[in-house]
Design a protein around this motif. Structure first.
Motif, PDB file in Angstrom:
ATOM      1  N   HIS A   5       0.818  -1.213   0.000  1.00  0.00           N
ATOM      2  CA  HIS A   5       0.000   0.000   0.000  1.00  0.00           C
ATOM      3  C   HIS A   5       0.856   1.269   0.000  1.00  0.00           C
ATOM      4  O   HIS A   5       0.396   2.329   0.414  1.00  0.00           O
ATOM      5  CB  HIS A   5      -0.926   0.008   1.220  1.00  0.00           C
ATOM      6  CG  HIS A   5      -1.761  -1.234   1.348  1.00  0.00           C
ATOM      7  ND1 HIS A   5      -2.801  -1.520   0.482  1.00  0.00           N
ATOM      8  CD2 HIS A   5      -1.691  -2.274   2.226  1.00  0.00           C
ATOM      9  CE1 HIS A   5      -3.355  -2.672   0.828  1.00  0.00           C
ATOM     10  NE2 HIS A   5      -2.690  -3.157   1.874  1.00  0.00           N
ATOM     11  N   TYR A   6       2.092   1.149  -0.475  1.00  0.00           N
ATOM     12  CA  TYR A   6       2.986   2.317  -0.504  1.00  0.00           C
ATOM     13  C   TYR A   6       2.599   3.217  -1.672  1.00  0.00           C
ATOM     14  O   TYR A   6       2.545   2.776  -2.827  1.00  0.00           O
ATOM     15  CB  TYR A   6       4.441   1.857  -0.638  1.00  0.00           C
ATOM     16  CG  TYR A   6       5.444   2.965  -0.446  1.00  0.00           C
ATOM     17  CD1 TYR A   6       5.701   3.482   0.813  1.00  0.00           C
ATOM     18  CD2 TYR A   6       6.131   3.496  -1.529  1.00  0.00           C
ATOM     19  CE1 TYR A   6       6.629   4.495   0.998  1.00  0.00           C
ATOM     20  CE2 TYR A   6       7.060   4.502  -1.358  1.00  0.00           C
ATOM     21  CZ  TYR A   6       7.306   5.006  -0.090  1.00  0.00           C
ATOM     22  OH  TYR A   6       8.220   6.014   0.082  1.00  0.00           O
ATOM     23  N   GLU A   7       2.323   4.485  -1.397  1.00  0.00           N
ATOM     24  CA  GLU A   7       1.792   5.396  -2.425  1.00  0.00           C
ATOM     25  C   GLU A   7       2.819   6.329  -3.071  1.00  0.00           C
ATOM     26  O   GLU A   7       2.724   6.590  -4.272  1.00  0.00           O
ATOM     27  CB  GLU A   7       0.657   6.230  -1.819  1.00  0.00           C
ATOM     28  CG  GLU A   7      -0.546   5.387  -1.393  1.00  0.00           C
ATOM     29  CD  GLU A   7      -1.658   6.234  -0.827  1.00  0.00           C
ATOM     30  OE1 GLU A   7      -1.480   7.471  -0.730  1.00  0.00           O
ATOM     31  OE2 GLU A   7      -2.712   5.676  -0.476  1.00  0.00           O
ATOM     32  N   PRO A   8       3.808   6.868  -2.331  1.00  0.00           N
ATOM     33  CA  PRO A   8       4.764   7.795  -2.968  1.00  0.00           C
ATOM     34  C   PRO A   8       5.541   7.132  -4.105  1.00  0.00           C
ATOM     35  O   PRO A   8       5.769   5.918  -4.101  1.00  0.00           O
ATOM     36  CB  PRO A   8       5.703   8.185  -1.822  1.00  0.00           C
ATOM     37  CG  PRO A   8       4.912   7.942  -0.584  1.00  0.00           C
ATOM     38  CD  PRO A   8       4.050   6.754  -0.885  1.00  0.00           C
ATOM     39  N   THR A   9       5.948   7.935  -5.065  1.00  0.00           N
ATOM     40  CA  THR A   9       6.741   7.422  -6.187  1.00  0.00           C
ATOM     41  C   THR A   9       8.122   7.002  -5.706  1.00  0.00           C
ATOM     42  O   THR A   9       8.769   7.714  -4.937  1.00  0.00           O
ATOM     43  CB  THR A   9       6.880   8.503  -7.271  1.00  0.00           C
ATOM     44  OG1 THR A   9       5.577   8.874  -7.733  1.00  0.00           O
ATOM     45  CG2 THR A   9       7.715   7.996  -8.443  1.00  0.00           C
ATOM     46  N   ILE A  10       8.550   5.853  -6.155  1.00  0.00           N
ATOM     47  CA  ILE A  10       9.867   5.333  -5.786  1.00  0.00           C
ATOM     48  C   ILE A  10      10.878   5.762  -6.842  1.00  0.00           C
ATOM     49  O   ILE A  10      10.687   5.531  -8.036  1.00  0.00           O
ATOM     50  CB  ILE A  10       9.831   3.803  -5.665  1.00  0.00           C
ATOM     51  CG1 ILE A  10       8.902   3.398  -4.515  1.00  0.00           C
ATOM     52  CG2 ILE A  10      11.229   3.230  -5.441  1.00  0.00           C
ATOM     53  CD1 ILE A  10       8.711   1.908  -4.378  1.00  0.00           C
ATOM     54  N   THR A  11      11.954   6.389  -6.403  1.00  0.00           N
ATOM     55  CA  THR A  11      12.980   6.864  -7.332  1.00  0.00           C
ATOM     56  C   THR A  11      13.801   5.704  -7.871  1.00  0.00           C
ATOM     57  O   THR A  11      13.744   4.580  -7.349  1.00  0.00           O
ATOM     58  CB  THR A  11      13.919   7.864  -6.648  1.00  0.00           C
ATOM     59  OG1 THR A  11      14.644   7.198  -5.608  1.00  0.00           O
ATOM     60  CG2 THR A  11      13.124   9.022  -6.040  1.00  0.00           C
ATOM     61  N   ARG A  12      14.579   5.993  -8.894  1.00  0.00           N
ATOM     62  CA  ARG A  12      15.445   4.978  -9.488  1.00  0.00           C
ATOM     63  C   ARG A  12      16.457   4.452  -8.468  1.00  0.00           C
ATOM     64  O   ARG A  12      16.713   3.249  -8.389  1.00  0.00           O
ATOM     65  CB  ARG A  12      16.179   5.585 -10.694  1.00  0.00           C
ATOM     66  CG  ARG A  12      17.218   4.693 -11.342  1.00  0.00           C
ATOM     67  CD  ARG A  12      16.610   3.485 -11.996  1.00  0.00           C
ATOM     68  NE  ARG A  12      17.591   2.737 -12.755  1.00  0.00           N
ATOM     69  CZ  ARG A  12      17.394   1.526 -13.239  1.00  0.00           C
ATOM     70  NH1 ARG A  12      16.224   0.919 -13.027  1.00  0.00           N
ATOM     71  NH2 ARG A  12      18.334   0.927 -13.926  1.00  0.00           N
ATOM     72  N   ALA A  13      17.025   5.372  -7.657  1.00  0.00           N
ATOM     73  CA  ALA A  13      18.002   4.956  -6.641  1.00  0.00           C
ATOM     74  C   ALA A  13      17.348   4.056  -5.598  1.00  0.00           C
ATOM     75  O   ALA A  13      17.927   3.043  -5.193  1.00  0.00           O
ATOM     76  CB  ALA A  13      18.594   6.200  -5.969  1.00  0.00           C
ATOM     77  N   GLU A  65      14.711   2.221  -6.034  1.00  0.00           N
ATOM     78  CA  GLU A  65      14.367   0.967  -6.710  1.00  0.00           C
ATOM     79  C   GLU A  65      15.554   0.007  -6.704  1.00  0.00           C
ATOM     80  O   GLU A  65      15.406  -1.180  -6.398  1.00  0.00           O
ATOM     81  CB  GLU A  65      13.949   1.268  -8.147  1.00  0.00           C
ATOM     82  CG  GLU A  65      13.665   0.046  -8.995  1.00  0.00           C
ATOM     83  CD  GLU A  65      13.505   0.399 -10.460  1.00  0.00           C
ATOM     84  OE1 GLU A  65      14.160  -0.242 -11.300  1.00  0.00           O
ATOM     85  OE2 GLU A  65      12.731   1.325 -10.763  1.00  0.00           O
ATOM     86  N   LEU A  66      16.738   0.526  -7.020  1.00  0.00           N
ATOM     87  CA  LEU A  66      17.937  -0.315  -7.048  1.00  0.00           C
ATOM     88  C   LEU A  66      18.262  -0.853  -5.652  1.00  0.00           C
ATOM     89  O   LEU A  66      18.655  -2.018  -5.493  1.00  0.00           O
ATOM     90  CB  LEU A  66      19.118   0.474  -7.597  1.00  0.00           C
ATOM     91  CG  LEU A  66      19.021   0.881  -9.073  1.00  0.00           C
ATOM     92  CD1 LEU A  66      20.192   1.769  -9.464  1.00  0.00           C
ATOM     93  CD2 LEU A  66      18.971  -0.353  -9.976  1.00  0.00           C
ATOM     94  N   LYS A  67      18.099  -0.007  -4.631  1.00  0.00           N
ATOM     95  CA  LYS A  67      18.361  -0.441  -3.259  1.00  0.00           C
ATOM     96  C   LYS A  67      17.384  -1.539  -2.840  1.00  0.00           C
ATOM     97  O   LYS A  67      17.769  -2.528  -2.217  1.00  0.00           O
ATOM     98  CB  LYS A  67      18.248   0.751  -2.303  1.00  0.00           C
ATOM     99  CG  LYS A  67      19.380   1.758  -2.414  1.00  0.00           C
ATOM    100  CD  LYS A  67      19.175   2.899  -1.439  1.00  0.00           C
ATOM    101  CE  LYS A  67      20.280   3.948  -1.580  1.00  0.00           C
ATOM    102  NZ  LYS A  67      20.061   5.082  -0.645  1.00  0.00           N
ATOM    103  N   ILE A 107       6.734  -1.465 -11.676  1.00  0.00           N
ATOM    104  CA  ILE A 107       8.035  -1.672 -12.324  1.00  0.00           C
ATOM    105  C   ILE A 107       8.908  -2.608 -11.489  1.00  0.00           C
ATOM    106  O   ILE A 107       9.566  -3.521 -12.020  1.00  0.00           O
ATOM    107  CB  ILE A 107       8.745  -0.318 -12.548  1.00  0.00           C
ATOM    108  CG1 ILE A 107       8.002   0.487 -13.624  1.00  0.00           C
ATOM    109  CG2 ILE A 107      10.200  -0.525 -12.950  1.00  0.00           C
ATOM    110  CD1 ILE A 107       8.527   1.892 -13.828  1.00  0.00           C
ATOM    111  N   ILE A 108       8.912  -2.406 -10.168  1.00  0.00           N
ATOM    112  CA  ILE A 108       9.674  -3.292  -9.280  1.00  0.00           C
ATOM    113  C   ILE A 108       9.150  -4.716  -9.385  1.00  0.00           C
ATOM    114  O   ILE A 108       9.914  -5.690  -9.436  1.00  0.00           O
ATOM    115  CB  ILE A 108       9.609  -2.783  -7.820  1.00  0.00           C
ATOM    116  CG1 ILE A 108      10.422  -1.497  -7.675  1.00  0.00           C
ATOM    117  CG2 ILE A 108      10.122  -3.847  -6.852  1.00  0.00           C
ATOM    118  CD1 ILE A 108      10.333  -0.861  -6.298  1.00  0.00           C
TER     119      ILE A 108
END
Length: 398
Positions: A221-229, A231-233, A262-263
């Protein structure tokens, strides 16, 4: 000037009034020899009684400052090494000993009343050393680390950090629980997932992933956009855990948060997830071109041959040139005779050179002999295809 007159009076015995008359005469004369001599003597006295002494004092001061600083740094280094040896020896004893919980508590209490009481600055130093050992030494007794952490009273210190106004201090507290793998403290970190400060929110998310179980429910239920950095972590943390495929992937693929989707697609590739046609259609209909790009790449990586008609149908409505090129590259791997015929029809319609280049390669990869008997009515087109084939047949051509 008066000093020089007194010096001249002492040396020659000539009285001052006479010297003053000489001075007036010298000012009006065109002979500058004597004033030059007087100026040279004045310069000599200036150097002897002012400049050289000041220079010596200045140089001596610099040397003293350098020596003092060196002595002070050596002293600090010695204290640091001494302090580090004391802490390392004590923590090594605690971690690798067979002490019971009660014995462990007694030894820590003795250390706190003795060494820590004499040097309060040592408190945070011990905490940093404990975290450093936990972070770098694998397969240690997790429960013993937590006990040592609690008996020292570090948990109270971490809670103070979490309540601090500074986001850096809050992040430091979150890091403590993450490094210790203190899963029971996830509830204290969770509120920061909705914090307005991006860096703090990001640190909380990474910590929650690190402390999560195999399903990583925090992403549900995570709503904020996840950055590329980020995502990699996240992917790196999940891969390091070497867990089985999260059962939540199906729900993540339907998430309204496109960065979660995407993840999920990348995890699906990692775990060889079995997509069905309905899921592929749903993802290819996503309004975000990055999501569409990821699922096209996933089809290629997973070698989903049943997706040929799905991609052919989607190609007609795909607006992103990069995604169209990606679809053609995917055809090169999963294509069949019907795909080759579809690509041949595209070859005469598409005008973009990059796209046409990949279409030629697609046909060539599916049927290496096709262009040996292919003829185009357009001479320019034939020459262009011939040049493209040279690149595909010989990768050394630039």
């Amino acid at each position: 000037m008066n000093t020089l007159l007194q010096y001249f009076n002492t040396e020659t015995g000539i009285k001052v009034p006479f010297l003053l008359d000489i001075k007036l005469y010298l000012i009006n004369t065109t002979n500058y020899t004597l004033p030059t001599i007087i100026n040279s003597r004045d310069l000599f006295l200036f150097l002897k009684y002012f400049f050289i002494p000041v220079l010596i004092v200045f140089l001596v001061s610099i040397v003293m400052v350098i020596v003092f600083r060196r002595y002070r740094l050596d002293r600090i280094d010695f204290k640091t090494v001494q302090m580090e040896d004391i802490v390392n020896n004590f923590l090594t004893e605690l971690i690798f000993s067979d002490y019971t919980e009660e014995e462990l508590k007694v030894r820590i209490d003795e250390f706190k009343k003795g060494t820590l009481k004499k040097n309060k600055k040592l408190f945070q130093f011990v905490l940093m050393k404990l975290l450093h050992i936990k972070q770098n030494v694998q397969q240690m007794n997790q429960e013993k680390f937590i006990l040592i952490y609690e008996y020292f009273g570090f948990n109270k210190f971490t809670k103070k950090l979490l309540k601090d106004r500074s986001w850096e201090r809050k992040s430091e507290g979150i890091m403590h629980y993450q490094i210790l793998d203190y899963k029971a403290k996830k509830g204290l970190i969770a509120p920061f997932l909705s914090n307005n400060h991006k860096a703090l929110r990001s640190n909380a998310l990474i910590a929650m992933i690190s402390l999560s179980d195999d399903n990583f429910d925090v992403l549900d239920h995570y709503e904020p956009t996840i950055t590329r950095a980020e995502e990699l972590k996240i992917l790196d943390l999940i891969y390091q855990k070497e867990v089985s495929m999260p059962t939540n992937i199906n729900s993540w693929l339907k998430s309204k948060n496109e960065s979660i989707v995407i993840i999920a697609i990348k995890l699906a590739v990692r775990y060889k997830f079995k997509f069905n046609r309905e899921q592929l259609n749903h993802l290819l209909e996503n309004s975000n071109p990055l999501v569409r790009k990821e699922i096209i790449i996933a089809i290629r990586e997973l070698n989903l041959e049943f997706a040929n008609p799905v991609l052919m149908a989607h190609y007609k409505i795909e607006k992103s040139l990069r995604n169209k090129i990606s679809i053609i590259k995917t055809f090169q791997k999963i294509g069949n005779p019907s795909t080759k015929d579809y690509a041949l029809r595209l070859l005469t319609k598409e005008k973009d050179l990059d796209l046409k280049f990949e279409i030629v390669n697609c046909i060539y990869q599916i049927d290496n002999n096709f262009f040996s008997h292919y003829k185009s009515k357009d001479r320019t087109e034939a020459e262009l295809i011939s040049k493209m084939l040279l690149h595909h047949k010989s990768p050394y051509i630039n």
